[in-house]
Design an enzyme around this catalytic site. Sequence first.
Site, mmCIF file in Angstrom:
data_model
loop_
_atom_site.group_PDB
_atom_site.id
_atom_site.type_symbol
_atom_site.label_atom_id
_atom_site.label_comp_id
_atom_site.label_asym_id
_atom_site.label_seq_id
_atom_site.Cartn_x
_atom_site.Cartn_y
_atom_site.Cartn_z
ATOM 1 N N CYS A 1 0.680 -0.985 -0.143
ATOM 2 C CA CYS A 1 0.048 0.187 0.074
ATOM 3 C C CYS A 1 0.970 1.435 0.009
ATOM 4 O O CYS A 1 1.544 1.622 -1.050
ATOM 5 C CB CYS A 1 -1.014 -0.239 1.086
ATOM 6 S SG CYS A 1 -2.398 1.190 1.186
ATOM 7 N N HIS B 1 -3.675 -5.799 1.575
ATOM 8 C CA HIS B 1 -2.858 -6.013 2.680
ATOM 9 C C HIS B 1 -2.710 -7.308 3.305
ATOM 10 O O HIS B 1 -3.457 -7.799 4.067
ATOM 11 C CB HIS B 1 -3.621 -4.901 3.896
ATOM 12 C CG HIS B 1 -3.250 -3.488 3.752
ATOM 13 N ND1 HIS B 1 -2.458 -2.914 4.260
ATOM 14 C CD2 HIS B 1 -3.803 -2.649 2.818
ATOM 15 C CE1 HIS B 1 -2.398 -1.400 4.149
ATOM 16 N NE2 HIS B 1 -3.278 -1.301 2.907
ATOM 17 N N GLU C 1 -0.632 -8.447 5.345
ATOM 18 C CA GLU C 1 -0.499 -8.282 6.898
ATOM 19 C C GLU C 1 -1.684 -8.348 7.519
ATOM 20 O O GLU C 1 -1.766 -8.707 8.830
ATOM 21 C CB GLU C 1 0.498 -7.261 7.303
ATOM 22 C CG GLU C 1 -0.110 -6.064 7.446
ATOM 23 C CD GLU C 1 -0.449 -5.255 6.140
ATOM 24 O OE1 GLU C 1 -0.407 -5.812 5.130
ATOM 25 O OE2 GLU C 1 -0.756 -3.733 6.196
#
Lengths: 244, 83, 773
Positions: free
Chosen positions: A93, A210, A212
């Site tokens: 991002c 994302h 994560e």
Amino acid sequence: MSPAHRPVRFGVVVFPGSNCDTDAHHAIGTFPGAGAQFLWHKDTDLAGVDAVILPGGFSYGDYLRCGAIARFSPIMQAVRDFAADGGLVIGICNGFQTLVESGLLPGGLLRNMGLKFVCRYVNLRVENADTPFTSTCDEGDLLRIIVKHNEGNYAVDAETLARMNANGQIVLRYADASGALTDEANPNGAVENIAGICNDTFNVFGMMPHPENSVEAAMAGGADGRRIFQSMIDTVLQRAEVAS
Amino acid sequence: MNVRVHVTPKKGILDPQGATVERALPNLGFEGVSEVRIGKFIEFRLDPQGKTAEQAKAEVDEMCRKLLANPIIEDFTFAIDEG
Amino acid sequence: MSPQYVNRRADVDAAVKLGLTAEEYAHICEIQGGEPTYVELAIYSLMWSEHCSYKHSRPILGRFPTSGPRVLQGPGENAGVIDIGDGWAIAMKVESHNHPSAVEPFQGAATGVGGIVRDIFTMGARPIVSCDSLRFGELDEPRQRYLLDGVVGGIAHYGNCLGIPTVCGEIYFEPSYEGNCLVNAMAAGILRTDQIVRAKAAGVGNHVVLIGNKTGRDGIGGASVLASQEFDETLEEKRPSVQVGDPFTEKKLIEACLVLLHDHLVVSMQDLGAAGLTSSSSEMASKGMVGLDIHADRVPLREADMEPWEIMISESQERMLSIVEPGKLDAVREVCDRWDLDCTVIGEVTDSKMLRVWWHGEMVGDIPARRLADEAPVVRTPSVKPAYIADDPVAVGDADYPAAKDLGAALLELLAAPNIADKRWAWEQYDYIVQANTMQIPGGDAAVLRVKGTTRGIAFANDCNGRHCYLDPYRGAKAAVAEAARNLSCAGALPVAVTDCLNFGNPEKGEIYWQFEQAIEGIAEACEALDTPVVSGNVSFYNESFGNAIYPTPMVGMLGLYDDVSVHIDHGFKDEGDLVLLLGPDGAWLDGSEFQKARYGKVEGRVPDVDLEAERRLQAALRAAVGRRLLKSAHDCAEGGLAVALAECAIGSGVNGGARYADPEARAQGGAGRWRGTDVELPEALLAAPGQPLGAAGRPDLALFGEAPTRVVATCAPGDFEALEALLGDIPHRRVGVVTGETLRCTMKGNELISVTVRALRDAYESLPGRLA
């Protein structure tokens, strides 16, 4: 101890305004064979980590242009040197935005076509499974991961795009649940539904979604993002084995 | 007519972007920079449709007030040239 | 500027211009022993404004239950704090930013988020949740769409940049909010129980240090002018004082301040909110029983020519005031430098018990801090019951309320009504996943988050049906508490504490004061019965435009807890063959319902009263069932009644793409084509409930769309039904149907009332963006 037997160490760069730095740190902590440490933006070396994560967030408030000020941080010279030596760098991002501003990845990230921040589940079709970031996937696999950004509309000139396509540098594209690359499945208007790309040496990778936030099945984000980090861990371990 | 509009944060209103850029420039070795304000530049062509210069000016002024700028937090200036 | 001006004495005319009364001015002269200086008067006018002094509400707010075994900090601090076990605590607070948002929606909402987040980290807590309750006029007004767009954009801009997930909230549209939108921002943070910091100055000789942004003319007069007067045509003139939010600086402040607090580098800390330096310094001095000297000329300015009174009342955002021991100043500076934050010593703690303001060595203000805080006026308006309040429910006749014939179409109409329709358009603009704690995303009954490193979890819900509160503020407010608790219990969380945002009109009017008193009583009774003390909150009066008040809107934000968060459930139907149950009493009201408004264009009658004992028992049973994993879904039956609740459960079965459901197959398919419908046979009893005048009319449309409290739609696996029945005992419950394929079907006595595909329900439910173009 041989390098292959110690945990793979990830460095998570912290810029002022980063806000997915702790999430990236937490995500790496869910892998038994890996550990993460923070790298401060004013630092000038990477403390010997095996791979670097440029996390999501709003470095310098995203003021002027996303990633435009962060790219000048002292740590970024070390990241450039690390990448030039073949080290694995993933930009997620805002990290992706910083990588394109730094020239480590081609193209640019424009404002979303819908002109609004968008936080939504997307399906990512794996276009190239032969990269250090997707080696645990098969080509055509769908990963269900959340995007959340205001400027994720990937753009690049036609000539470069053709070259990237030919090289296999387009790694992830937005797809619908059946794997088709539709406009509805594209959350930001990115050219050719591009969600993630590699440089031409395949050691620097940027993606808007994302991973994560997608490492634990019990959480709202699911666990499909694990495959990205597992691929990186496997790559580091393989390289260490080859070297030893 | 060619119209060029500059929109800037109103005097006295906080400009977080400007302040952040002002802090960043010295880090790159550019000294002596102050009062950075970041706004927008908008240009467009306007078909005069028989309007006088005064009328065109009034019209652009209204465009700025109604849409191009947010008069609550932004100032604007504009220039019109025949062309 | 001449020193003469600085020290100018202010007369009663100046006081009146600043919003004080002649009596208040006389009281000020008595405290000051003569005419106050301009600086002093400015300080009094702000501290004694409604916004800072709560002069109309203070005596009544004492009615709230505020303590309990889990309450570590009740009202009176920047936020309430609740012990959640394992040494962890949650700080929570809600605050209104209605008037600034009506003036400039984007910045007004953004700075609203900024302010509430500062309240949380000032307590020593890391902010982990943000929620927003919003009210606008009807969407067919372009101005209302502009406000909605700006407010949602502002919340997204600020909250997303901070990296705080916005996981819950609500948006309603009613004509009463047309000239006065509501923006209530709630936030919560997590801290260790031994990390609580209170905003109390201490230690004579310690430095007073200002950290963060420079001071400009932002919001000058904001607290007294913007928040304490009704809107009228002078709106335009009030615009220059708009504050602009800088979330980047706030993000740096969060990181720096949490280090300063957790490493004990500061004695205490207070954020600069309404009335800026004035309120923060006088509150810190008064709570600490000390004096503070503030050198206004040392405050870093954004505009060079500011006067001392402007500096004292500026509401520039992203600033914190802290008390620092001289020996720790260097360490404080080092932390601030690391985060590129200004850090300036602007004064010191004294033993004078006076708030003294200095300007280039000259004292320009000298006020007894305690009296400034304690002797703020208290005003009680004689309350008057408004004439519009009805004593009886409406008589449902075919003349006024002709029965709906096509019930499927009526259901689709309701699902598309802006008050019921999916608010995805708004919450997809919010980052709801950052911090990696989110277990249930927006769109359901409650937001559910885990507490990392423990098995525990927390949940949040906020509720207020303004229409019900308008028809009966006591019953409506009570119902808001009950509903928030019910939403948490549906997800399996134990409701433990409340933060409330009390939005009302002009309290100087007897009718408004009556609404306020009634609503407080309703909240208090419900909080007592449900064991959810009020630990923080905010009162926002003067929500009127052109003399018209908003619906009384006491927004209730509630915290729920899990010992084991893995048991949580959401509202979506899960598997074909699961049994569909209706928990709670029979009978539904037309009065105040969305059906009454959407179909008949009316808001009238008498809303139902919540039976708090029945509510408490139902919720306890629900939680027990969830805790024993006997339920697969549960959903509160609210706006739109039983039919809308069933439809939402069906849409919820696939609409989120399934990543939050355990079903891996649904995940792989992205939820597409995997909706679950239901076949429900409605018992005739729903038509003729005891004590319910509507039911007697024998109208299936009212049974489907009428509303009543204390009702829940739940599902369970067939094999668990027996255990569930045993657990429910005499709590009213009915088995009404089964989860099926992709259609929602309702019958009564074998006659089909509704048969609509879930895809069609979804299309209607997600039609909001079409109305915003």
